[in-house]
Write an enzyme that holds these catalytic residues in place. Sequence first.
Site, PDB file in Angstrom:
ATOM      1  N   ASN A  23       0.883  -1.172   0.000  1.00 55.74           N
ATOM      2  CA  ASN A  23       0.000   0.000   0.000  1.00 55.74           C
ATOM      3  C   ASN A  23       0.916   1.216   0.000  1.00 55.74           C
ATOM      4  O   ASN A  23       1.477   1.575   1.032  1.00 55.74           O
ATOM      5  CB  ASN A  23      -0.885  -0.040   1.266  1.00 55.74           C
ATOM      6  CG  ASN A  23      -1.678   1.245   1.443  1.00 55.74           C
ATOM      7  OD1 ASN A  23      -1.791   2.053   0.526  1.00 55.74           O
ATOM      8  ND2 ASN A  23      -2.238   1.428   2.635  1.00 55.74           N
ATOM      9  N   TRP A  24       1.063   1.821  -1.167  1.00 58.81           N
ATOM     10  CA  TRP A  24       2.047   2.903  -1.295  1.00 58.81           C
ATOM     11  C   TRP A  24       1.624   4.194  -0.603  1.00 58.81           C
ATOM     12  O   TRP A  24       2.435   5.080  -0.408  1.00 58.81           O
ATOM     13  CB  TRP A  24       2.286   3.194  -2.766  1.00 58.81           C
ATOM     14  CG  TRP A  24       3.119   2.173  -3.483  1.00 58.81           C
ATOM     15  CD1 TRP A  24       3.529   0.944  -3.015  1.00 58.81           C
ATOM     16  CD2 TRP A  24       3.653   2.297  -4.808  1.00 58.81           C
ATOM     17  NE1 TRP A  24       4.277   0.305  -3.966  1.00 58.81           N
ATOM     18  CE2 TRP A  24       4.370   1.111  -5.084  1.00 58.81           C
ATOM     19  CE3 TRP A  24       3.591   3.276  -5.789  1.00 58.81           C
ATOM     20  CZ2 TRP A  24       5.025   0.898  -6.297  1.00 58.81           C
ATOM     21  CZ3 TRP A  24       4.234   3.061  -7.000  1.00 58.81           C
ATOM     22  CH2 TRP A  24       4.942   1.889  -7.250  1.00 58.81           C
ATOM     23  N   LYS A  25       0.346   4.320  -0.303  1.00 60.23           N
ATOM     24  CA  LYS A  25      -0.167   5.571   0.285  1.00 60.23           C
ATOM     25  C   LYS A  25       0.211   6.753  -0.622  1.00 60.23           C
ATOM     26  O   LYS A  25       0.226   6.604  -1.840  1.00 60.23           O
ATOM     27  CB  LYS A  25       0.328   5.737   1.715  1.00 60.23           C
ATOM     28  CG  LYS A  25       0.070   4.477   2.555  1.00 60.23           C
ATOM     29  CD  LYS A  25       0.202   4.686   4.019  1.00 60.23           C
ATOM     30  CE  LYS A  25      -0.041   3.354   4.740  1.00 60.23           C
ATOM     31  NZ  LYS A  25      -0.169   3.483   6.170  1.00 60.23           N
ATOM     32  N   HIS A 110      -9.698   1.817   4.522  1.00 56.65           N
ATOM     33  CA  HIS A 110      -8.449   1.932   5.284  1.00 56.65           C
ATOM     34  C   HIS A 110      -8.678   2.924   6.432  1.00 56.65           C
ATOM     35  O   HIS A 110      -9.401   3.910   6.280  1.00 56.65           O
ATOM     36  CB  HIS A 110      -7.326   2.421   4.362  1.00 56.65           C
ATOM     37  CG  HIS A 110      -5.972   2.327   5.007  1.00 56.65           C
ATOM     38  ND1 HIS A 110      -5.540   3.242   5.940  1.00 56.65           N
ATOM     39  CD2 HIS A 110      -4.977   1.414   4.883  1.00 56.65           C
ATOM     40  CE1 HIS A 110      -4.333   2.896   6.355  1.00 56.65           C
ATOM     41  NE2 HIS A 110      -3.963   1.784   5.723  1.00 56.65           N
ATOM     42  N   GLU A 112      -6.977   5.229   7.533  1.00 52.59           N
ATOM     43  CA  GLU A 112      -6.639   6.629   7.208  1.00 52.59           C
ATOM     44  C   GLU A 112      -7.786   7.294   6.451  1.00 52.59           C
ATOM     45  O   GLU A 112      -7.999   8.498   6.573  1.00 52.59           O
ATOM     46  CB  GLU A 112      -5.317   6.677   6.420  1.00 52.59           C
ATOM     47  CG  GLU A 112      -4.127   6.359   7.336  1.00 52.59           C
ATOM     48  CD  GLU A 112      -2.913   5.778   6.637  1.00 52.59           C
ATOM     49  OE1 GLU A 112      -2.838   5.804   5.399  1.00 52.59           O
ATOM     50  OE2 GLU A 112      -2.027   5.268   7.361  1.00 52.59           O
ATOM     51  N   GLU A 182      -6.056  -4.454  10.190  1.00 54.51           N
ATOM     52  CA  GLU A 182      -4.996  -3.475  10.413  1.00 54.51           C
ATOM     53  C   GLU A 182      -5.273  -2.711  11.706  1.00 54.51           C
ATOM     54  O   GLU A 182      -6.032  -1.731  11.703  1.00 54.51           O
ATOM     55  CB  GLU A 182      -4.943  -2.485   9.245  1.00 54.51           C
ATOM     56  CG  GLU A 182      -4.572  -3.123   7.927  1.00 54.51           C
ATOM     57  CD  GLU A 182      -3.856  -2.127   7.014  1.00 54.51           C
ATOM     58  OE1 GLU A 182      -2.807  -2.493   6.474  1.00 54.51           O
ATOM     59  OE2 GLU A 182      -4.321  -0.986   6.869  1.00 54.51           O
ATOM     60  N   GLY A 188       2.192   2.238  10.785  1.00 57.67           N
ATOM     61  CA  GLY A 188       3.227   3.259  10.695  1.00 57.67           C
ATOM     62  C   GLY A 188       3.926   3.569  12.013  1.00 57.67           C
ATOM     63  O   GLY A 188       4.653   4.553  12.115  1.00 57.67           O
ATOM     64  N   SER A 226       2.866  -2.178  10.361  1.00 57.27           N
ATOM     65  CA  SER A 226       4.282  -2.357  10.704  1.00 57.27           C
ATOM     66  C   SER A 226       4.798  -3.762  10.413  1.00 57.27           C
ATOM     67  O   SER A 226       5.647  -4.287  11.131  1.00 57.27           O
ATOM     68  CB  SER A 226       4.548  -1.974  12.168  1.00 57.27           C
ATOM     69  OG  SER A 226       4.281  -0.599  12.367  1.00 57.27           O
ATOM     70  N   GLY A 247       2.699  -1.167   4.247  1.00 59.53           N
ATOM     71  CA  GLY A 247       2.845   0.252   3.949  1.00 59.53           C
ATOM     72  C   GLY A 247       4.306   0.608   3.718  1.00 59.53           C
ATOM     73  O   GLY A 247       4.861   0.371   2.635  1.00 59.53           O
TER      74      GLY A 247
HETATM   75  P1  PGA Z   1       2.575   0.228   7.601  1.00 59.17           P
HETATM   76  O1  PGA Z   1       1.151   0.520   6.931  1.00 59.17           O
HETATM   77  O2  PGA Z   1       3.062  -1.081   7.065  1.00 59.17           O
HETATM   78  O3  PGA Z   1       3.436   1.385   7.181  1.00 59.17           O
HETATM   79  O4  PGA Z   1       2.346   0.175   9.077  1.00 59.17           O
HETATM   80  C1  PGA Z   1       0.233  -0.503   6.637  1.00 59.17           C
HETATM   81  C2  PGA Z   1      -1.013   0.079   6.044  1.00 59.17           C
HETATM   82  O5  PGA Z   1      -1.449   1.159   6.485  1.00 59.17           O
HETATM   83  O6  PGA Z   1      -1.601  -0.503   5.116  1.00 59.17           O
END
Ligand code: PGA
Length: 266
Positions: A23-25, A110, A112, A182, A188, A226, A247
């Site tokens: 997931n590149w965000k 997600h 976010e 998640e 993150g 993470s 991520g």
């Molecule tokens: P992360 O993010 O691996 O940077 O914790 C995962 C995600 O939000 O999909």
Amino acid sequence: MAKAVMVQSTALGRSAGQLVIGNWKLHGSLIDNQRLFDALLCSPVLTRMAVLPAVCVPFPFLAQCQKKLQGSRLVYGAQDVSAEKSGAFTGEVAASMIAEFGAHYVIVGHSERRMYHGESDAKVLAKTLRVLDVGMTPIVCVGETLAERDCGDTGLVVSCQLNAVLDMLSPEQAARIVVAYEPVWAIGTGYAATSAQAQEVHAHLRGLLRAKGEAVAQVRVLYGGSMRSDNAAELFAMEDVDGGLIGGAALKSEDFLAICEAGLLF
Ligand code: PGA
């Protein structure tokens, strides 16, 4: 160390290998992506059938994915979609548009998006339906905050989030989704769930899926938050962990490939 699987009912049954999705965000540029794709595509790890790698990219990079990745084992998708099919919705991107670029996956719900864009469970359901309507696979994200976990509400929170979607899908539609657990506190932060914590929630989610029939019980449940090369194997080893949504560690080829390699073991 193959995990027991009874039925392979979805296009990518659980026995087909670990699904490892980046997931590149809000990251990437044409030149950086090109370098990353070059490194990934020449790696022998991605030729191994026991791992199913994918990247979910910002919308403007879908054309680059189509050009570079179509026909390769690295499939791709988007990170969000409009809940509407078409119309006067400035700035929105329809599922049909994403599908035109050969995308397989769309992440929906997600944390976010839920947090920063106020996405409700109803919105997540509408988006899931739009993605299914055009033949793509929605990756439906669920997860609790730290405060919710501390109150002992993890099961309740993830049940509400997943059932808001599952309750409105037919068993045939439900069998075509992917679920990602998640925990918000793990995203993150560098603090992933332990494999035991992840397995406990994944088993709970599996129970909700199984309530819709044996075909739906085979839906993949990914862990995200993470996940890195040093904890991926332990998480993948869990009975109900069928892959990862990655991520930060998906942005460097070495890290992403190391996680894919860990997936080859299970
Ligand atoms: P992360 O993010 O691996 O940077 O914790 C995962 C995600 O939000 O999909």
